[in-house]
Design an enzyme around this catalytic site. Structure first.
Site, PDB file in Angstrom:
ATOM      1  N   HIS A 154       2.542  -9.920  -5.355  1.00 30.96           N
ATOM      2  CA  HIS A 154       2.398  -8.808  -4.411  1.00 30.96           C
ATOM      3  C   HIS A 154       2.876  -7.502  -5.033  1.00 30.96           C
ATOM      4  CE1 HIS A 154       3.310  -6.506  -0.627  1.00 30.96           C
ATOM      5  NE2 HIS A 154       2.188  -7.084  -0.241  1.00 30.96           N
ATOM      6  N   CYS A 155       3.920  -7.585  -5.872  1.00 33.86           N
ATOM      7  CA  CYS A 155       4.502  -6.389  -6.496  1.00 33.86           C
ATOM      8  C   CYS A 155       3.548  -5.701  -7.473  1.00 33.86           C
ATOM      9  CB  CYS A 155       5.777  -6.746  -7.253  1.00 33.86           C
ATOM     10  SG  CYS A 155       7.056  -7.531  -6.271  1.00 33.86           S
ATOM     11  N   ILE A 156       2.642  -6.455  -8.073  1.00 34.47           N
ATOM     12  CA  ILE A 156       1.795  -5.887  -9.124  1.00 34.47           C
ATOM     13  C   ILE A 156       0.415  -5.492  -8.597  1.00 34.47           C
ATOM     14  CG2 ILE A 156       3.044  -7.206 -10.868  1.00 34.47           C
ATOM     15  CD1 ILE A 156       0.551  -8.983 -11.173  1.00 34.47           C
ATOM     16  N   GLY A 214       6.728  -9.955  -8.439  1.00 32.24           N
ATOM     17  CA  GLY A 214       5.792 -11.042  -8.211  1.00 32.24           C
ATOM     18  C   GLY A 214       4.380 -10.538  -8.045  1.00 32.24           C
ATOM     19  N   ARG A 274       2.375  -1.920  -6.662  1.00 38.01           N
ATOM     20  CA  ARG A 274       2.679  -1.933  -5.233  1.00 38.01           C
ATOM     21  C   ARG A 274       3.628  -0.794  -4.873  1.00 38.01           C
ATOM     22  NH1 ARG A 274       0.537  -3.922  -0.750  1.00 38.01           N
ATOM     23  NH2 ARG A 274      -0.224  -5.533  -2.192  1.00 38.01           N
TER      24      ARG A 274
END
EC number: 3.5.3.12
Length: 337
Positions: free
Chosen positions: A328-330, A326, A89
């Site tokens: 969304h971060c990946i 989390g 992300r």
């Protein structure tokens, strides 16, 4: 060089149709205290969940192609691209579209979240390599920025935090107004909603995806806590107040939906950022985190109400969060043309 907005490009909302999702295989052992096998298993589960709805491409080292393909299954393609870390992300392009069916990418500067570590040089090239692979136009942005630090509604509104974007470890030479001007010209936004701070002890210095997210036009989901002794309590109360006082680019006051955080968990004395706003919105689906906490059930129920037309896929996320982020971060969505 012209800017994306000058050519009619803007960043669409995450609920706009996707062409694919991009991820990167975990490679940095020191990032994941429970070990790379646990982290890789968690990433693979997220990839498989998203692949139910849209194509997924997993970046990985050249020598790991077979192992990654086997771990992720037939619905996930693999692409050899060298990476230092696996939070795509933040160092993948932010994709933009125009009204002519074109897709391009904004390639931000990247400095490992304010130089949290020094060997991030490979990650600075990931955005360029992804865009070259897709044959898409690349706009190089003149500022350090991570994709998890802002959220857009696709209609001209951007949501972010002062703690992150105004942190001197990113762009100390730029004022708030100059940062807004760069974001406007590269993402096609015109209205900014600034929250103050993010989740306690978040090593990203307050990324927005740990505390709030647009879920539909005019509606924001944000985290709260009932525990007045929690350091997050005054921060989250201030965030709610700012959101309720804000107007988006369409002139609407926002509908603010709140969801309580899970119970505090720590790792080596540092609080884990357990947040349900750190989810991925796929074509027809929502891949959301589970934290082995009683609040999981309440979160699943709320997501079902927020997204009645999407299939909700809960995925265990603790082995991702232990690395510092989390779901969304990946992940990073590439919008459809």
């Amino acid at each position: 060089m012209t800017h994306p907005a000058a050519e009619g490009f803007f960043m669409p909302a995450e609920w706009a149709p996707h062409a694919r999702c991009w991820m990167a295989w975990p490679v940095r052992e020191e990032t994941f205290p429970n070990g790379l096998p646990a982290a890789r298993a968690a990433y693979a589960e997220v990839a498989k969940a998203i692949a139910q709805f849209e194509p997924v491409t997993m970046l990985c080292p050249d020598g790991a192609l077979a192992d990654v393909s086997l771990a992720c299954g037939p619905g996930v393609s693999v692409l050899p691209v060298p990476c230092s870390d696996s939070w795509l992300r933040d160092n993948a392009p932010s994709f933009v579209v125009n009204g002519k069916g074109d897709v391009a990418g904004v390639h931000w500067g990247f400095n490992a979240w304010g130089r949290n570590y020094e060997d991030f040089q490979l990650d600075t090239q990931v955005g360029r390599l992804i865009l070259e692979n897709q044959g898409l136009k690349r706009f190089a942005a003149p500022l350090v920025m991570e994709g998890g630090s802002f959220h857009v509604d696709g209609e001209g509104t951007l949501l972010t935090t002062e703690e992150c974007l105004l942190n001197p470890n990113r762009n100390p030479h730029l004022s708030r107004g100059e940062i807004e001007a760069h974001l406007a010209s590269h993402l096609g936004v015109r209205e900014f909603i600034w929250l103050n701070k993010g989740y306690e002890q978040d090593e990203t210095d307050g990324h927005i995806d740990e505390i709030a997210a647009f879920v539909k036009p005019g509606v924001v989901l944000t985290m709260v806590t009932d525990d007045t002794s929690d350091p997050n309590y005054p921060v989250f109360q201030d965030n709610v107040a700012r959101l309720k006082a804000a107007r988006d680019a369409a002139g609407r006051t926002l509908e603010v939906v709140t969801l309580r955080t899970p119970a505090r968990q720590e790792q080596h004395g540092v609080r884990l950022t357990l947040s349900y706003t750190n989810f991925y919105m796929a074509n027809g689906g929502i891949v959301m985190p589970l934290f082995e906490d009683p609040m999981d059930a309440e979160a699943i129920s709320l997501f079902g109400k927020l997204f009645p037309d999407r299939k909700i896929i809960p995925v265990p996320a603790l082995d991702i969060v232990r690395g510092g982020g989390g779901i969304h971060c990946i992940t990073q969505q590439q919008p459809a043309a």
